[in-house]
Design a protein around this motif. Structure first.
Motif, PDB file in Angstrom:
ATOM      1  N   ARG A   1       0.800  -1.215  -0.036  1.00 20.20           N
ATOM      2  CA  ARG A   1       0.128  -0.174  -0.083  1.00 20.20           C
ATOM      3  C   ARG A   1       0.807   1.416   0.088  1.00 20.20           C
ATOM      4  O   ARG A   1       0.602   2.035  -0.783  1.00 20.20           O
ATOM      5  CB  ARG A   1      -0.990   0.096   1.233  1.00 20.20           C
ATOM      6  N   VAL A   2       1.747   1.398   0.858  1.00 19.67           N
ATOM      7  CA  VAL A   2       2.622   2.433   1.084  1.00 19.67           C
ATOM      8  C   VAL A   2       3.652   2.673  -0.315  1.00 19.67           C
ATOM      9  O   VAL A   2       3.446   3.863  -0.840  1.00 19.67           O
ATOM     10  CB  VAL A   2       3.589   2.406   2.376  1.00 19.67           C
ATOM     11  N   ILE A   3       4.162   1.659  -0.835  1.00 20.84           N
ATOM     12  CA  ILE A   3       5.439   1.909  -1.884  1.00 20.84           C
ATOM     13  C   ILE A   3       4.388   2.102  -3.198  1.00 20.84           C
ATOM     14  O   ILE A   3       4.514   2.921  -3.753  1.00 20.84           O
ATOM     15  CB  ILE A   3       6.152   0.729  -1.916  1.00 20.84           C
ATOM     16  N   LYS A   4       3.256   1.446  -3.413  1.00 17.08           N
ATOM     17  CA  LYS A   4       2.365   1.737  -4.686  1.00 17.08           C
ATOM     18  C   LYS A   4       1.937   3.149  -4.464  1.00 17.08           C
ATOM     19  O   LYS A   4       1.949   3.754  -5.390  1.00 17.08           O
ATOM     20  CB  LYS A   4       1.294   0.749  -4.666  1.00 17.08           C
ATOM     21  N   ALA A   5       1.473   3.521  -3.587  1.00 14.58           N
ATOM     22  CA  ALA A   5       0.974   5.124  -3.230  1.00 14.58           C
ATOM     23  C   ALA A   5       2.096   5.915  -3.554  1.00 14.58           C
ATOM     24  O   ALA A   5       1.896   7.118  -4.219  1.00 14.58           O
ATOM     25  CB  ALA A   5       0.112   5.133  -1.887  1.00 14.58           C
ATOM     26  N   THR A   6       3.282   5.929  -3.029  1.00 12.46           N
ATOM     27  CA  THR A   6       4.444   6.658  -3.080  1.00 12.46           C
ATOM     28  C   THR A   6       4.908   6.774  -4.490  1.00 12.46           C
ATOM     29  O   THR A   6       5.151   7.732  -5.150  1.00 12.46           O
ATOM     30  CB  THR A   6       5.647   6.094  -2.250  1.00 12.46           C
ATOM     31  N   LEU A   7       4.879   5.476  -5.282  1.00 12.83           N
ATOM     32  CA  LEU A   7       5.261   5.443  -6.562  1.00 12.83           C
ATOM     33  C   LEU A   7       4.251   6.299  -7.530  1.00 12.83           C
ATOM     34  O   LEU A   7       4.627   7.054  -8.550  1.00 12.83           O
ATOM     35  CB  LEU A   7       5.398   4.178  -7.288  1.00 12.83           C
ATOM     36  N   VAL A   8       3.010   6.031  -7.154  1.00 17.59           N
ATOM     37  CA  VAL A   8       1.889   6.956  -7.889  1.00 17.59           C
ATOM     38  C   VAL A   8       2.117   8.408  -7.603  1.00 17.59           C
ATOM     39  O   VAL A   8       2.072   9.073  -8.716  1.00 17.59           O
ATOM     40  CB  VAL A   8       0.472   6.350  -7.536  1.00 17.59           C
ATOM     41  N   ALA A   9       2.332   8.594  -6.384  1.00 18.36           N
ATOM     42  CA  ALA A   9       2.364  10.139  -5.968  1.00 18.36           C
ATOM     43  C   ALA A   9       3.698  10.787  -6.793  1.00 18.36           C
ATOM     44  O   ALA A   9       3.587  11.847  -7.345  1.00 18.36           O
ATOM     45  CB  ALA A   9       2.584  10.519  -4.492  1.00 18.36           C
ATOM     46  N   LEU A  10       4.958  10.099  -6.931  1.00 16.66           N
ATOM     47  CA  LEU A  10       5.957  10.457  -7.613  1.00 16.66           C
ATOM     48  C   LEU A  10       5.722  10.534  -8.997  1.00 16.66           C
ATOM     49  O   LEU A  10       6.227  11.534  -9.642  1.00 16.66           O
ATOM     50  CB  LEU A  10       7.280   9.537  -7.345  1.00 16.66           C
ATOM     51  N   GLN A  11       4.950   9.645  -9.464  1.00 17.29           N
ATOM     52  CA  GLN A  11       4.721   9.595 -10.934  1.00 17.29           C
ATOM     53  C   GLN A  11       3.974  10.930 -11.293  1.00 17.29           C
ATOM     54  O   GLN A  11       4.294  11.668 -12.318  1.00 17.29           O
ATOM     55  CB  GLN A  11       3.889   8.581 -11.286  1.00 17.29           C
ATOM     56  N   PHE A  12       2.856  11.331 -10.593  1.00 16.93           N
ATOM     57  CA  PHE A  12       2.292  12.742 -10.700  1.00 16.93           C
ATOM     58  C   PHE A  12       3.284  13.949 -10.282  1.00 16.93           C
ATOM     59  O   PHE A  12       3.067  14.948 -11.232  1.00 16.93           O
ATOM     60  CB  PHE A  12       0.848  12.655  -9.709  1.00 16.93           C
ATOM     61  N   HIS A  13       3.831  13.713  -9.397  1.00 12.16           N
ATOM     62  CA  HIS A  13       4.778  14.888  -8.805  1.00 12.16           C
ATOM     63  C   HIS A  13       5.762  15.160 -10.140  1.00 12.16           C
ATOM     64  O   HIS A  13       6.055  16.600 -10.254  1.00 12.16           O
ATOM     65  CB  HIS A  13       5.532  14.604  -7.967  1.00 12.16           C
ATOM     66  N   HIS A  14       6.235  14.242 -10.744  1.00 11.37           N
ATOM     67  CA  HIS A  14       7.638  14.687 -11.807  1.00 11.37           C
ATOM     68  C   HIS A  14       6.855  14.290 -13.383  1.00 11.37           C
ATOM     69  O   HIS A  14       7.463  14.420 -14.282  1.00 11.37           O
ATOM     70  CB  HIS A  14       8.492  13.390 -11.630  1.00 11.37           C
ATOM     71  N   ASP A  15       5.433  14.262 -13.399  1.00 12.16           N
ATOM     72  CA  ASP A  15       4.805  14.195 -14.678  1.00 12.16           C
ATOM     73  C   ASP A  15       5.337  13.192 -15.543  1.00 12.16           C
ATOM     74  O   ASP A  15       5.513  13.349 -16.515  1.00 12.16           O
ATOM     75  CB  ASP A  15       5.079  15.594 -15.147  1.00 12.16           C
ATOM     76  N   ALA A  16       5.507  11.995 -15.025  1.00 14.74           N
ATOM     77  CA  ALA A  16       6.081  10.731 -15.735  1.00 14.74           C
ATOM     78  C   ALA A  16       4.822  10.247 -16.514  1.00 14.74           C
ATOM     79  O   ALA A  16       3.611  10.241 -16.004  1.00 14.74           O
ATOM     80  CB  ALA A  16       6.528   9.759 -14.673  1.00 14.74           C
ATOM     81  N   HIS A  17       4.982   9.822 -17.837  1.00 12.58           N
ATOM     82  CA  HIS A  17       4.139   8.908 -18.525  1.00 12.58           C
ATOM     83  C   HIS A  17       5.051   8.178 -19.431  1.00 12.58           C
ATOM     84  O   HIS A  17       6.295   8.396 -19.625  1.00 12.58           O
ATOM     85  CB  HIS A  17       3.304  10.094 -19.223  1.00 12.58           C
ATOM     86  N   GLU A  18       4.293   7.497 -20.108  1.00 16.62           N
ATOM     87  CA  GLU A  18       5.015   6.736 -21.376  1.00 16.62           C
ATOM     88  C   GLU A  18       5.635   7.496 -22.350  1.00 16.62           C
ATOM     89  O   GLU A  18       4.982   8.430 -22.713  1.00 16.62           O
ATOM     90  CB  GLU A  18       3.935   5.591 -22.046  1.00 16.62           C
ATOM     91  N   GLY A  19       6.817   7.080 -22.933  1.00 14.63           N
ATOM     92  CA  GLY A  19       7.215   7.836 -23.992  1.00 14.63           C
ATOM     93  C   GLY A  19       6.349   7.515 -25.145  1.00 14.63           C
ATOM     94  O   GLY A  19       5.827   6.395 -25.283  1.00 14.63           O
ATOM     95  N   GLN A  20       6.497   8.593 -26.291  1.00 16.53           N
ATOM     96  CA  GLN A  20       5.876   8.535 -27.388  1.00 16.53           C
ATOM     97  C   GLN A  20       6.580   8.972 -28.385  1.00 16.53           C
ATOM     98  O   GLN A  20       7.270   9.829 -28.417  1.00 16.53           O
ATOM     99  CB  GLN A  20       4.399   9.367 -27.345  1.00 16.53           C
ATOM    100  N   LEU A  21       6.594   7.965 -29.765  1.00 17.58           N
ATOM    101  CA  LEU A  21       7.344   8.337 -30.966  1.00 17.58           C
ATOM    102  C   LEU A  21       6.713   9.400 -31.610  1.00 17.58           C
ATOM    103  O   LEU A  21       5.535   9.517 -31.769  1.00 17.58           O
ATOM    104  CB  LEU A  21       7.552   7.128 -31.730  1.00 17.58           C
ATOM    105  N   THR A  22       7.439  10.417 -32.084  1.00 16.01           N
ATOM    106  CA  THR A  22       7.012  11.567 -33.050  1.00 16.01           C
ATOM    107  C   THR A  22       7.730  11.502 -34.248  1.00 16.01           C
ATOM    108  O   THR A  22       8.546  11.184 -34.368  1.00 16.01           O
ATOM    109  CB  THR A  22       7.163  12.761 -32.267  1.00 16.01           C
ATOM    110  N   ASP A  23       6.919  12.275 -35.112  1.00 15.48           N
ATOM    111  CA  ASP A  23       7.534  12.355 -36.629  1.00 15.48           C
ATOM    112  C   ASP A  23       8.685  13.275 -36.597  1.00 15.48           C
ATOM    113  O   ASP A  23       9.464  13.083 -37.572  1.00 15.48           O
ATOM    114  CB  ASP A  23       6.318  12.707 -37.312  1.00 15.48           C
TER     115      ASP A  23
END
Length: 137
Positions: free
Chosen positions: A113-135
């Motif tokens: 519970r604690v680690i999953k919530a921390t990882l999710v909070a860090l994901q939003f804090h650093h605006d992390a998301h999947e990388g996408q290829l562009t042209d």
């Protein structure tokens, strides 16, 4: 013009969400945006939307990161404590097994519970998301 305003609104929302410490939100299993409402709907299921601020949590994906941390941390702790109980205190093996099984069950649920919530909070804090290829390359 509308895209610029939308980007400014998202950036303002992002700045507000960064006002909550991701570690504090993670340790208390609270929303990474407002820090008030619980992030879980049950034991380990994340809510889609925060009850308090309406923050969209549906994009949150901690992946298998939390499980790996729990295995490593709890495995090391159980090995050290089990060896200590056997060698230093001299507890019988059955007593050590019962203690360690209870520690593994309780520790796994709490740490997940604690680690999953921390990882999710860090994901939003650093605006992390999947990388996408562009042209553009």
């Amino acid at each position: 013009m509308a895209d610029q305003q939308s980007d400014q609104v998202e950036e303002t929302d992002r700045e507000q969400s960064r006002s909550v410490s991701p570690y504090k939100a993670g340790l208390s299993c609270k929303c990474p945006n407002c820090g008030d409402a619980p992030i879980y709907n049950g034991l380990l299921e994340l809510r889609d939307v925060c009850e308090n601020c309406g923050f969209d949590l549906s994009k949150a994906d901690a992946g298998d990161g939390a499980q790996i941390f729990v295995i490593m941390i709890l495995g090391a702790l159980c090995a050290i404590i089990g060896a200590y109980l056997y060698a230093a205190i001299g507890l019988p093996m059955w007593a050590i097994m019962i203690f360690l099984i209870a520690m593994i069950i309780g520790g796994t649920i709490w740490l997940l519970r604690v680690i999953k919530a921390t990882l999710v909070a860090l994901q939003f804090h650093h605006d992390a998301h999947e990388g996408q290829l562009t042209d553009e390359g």
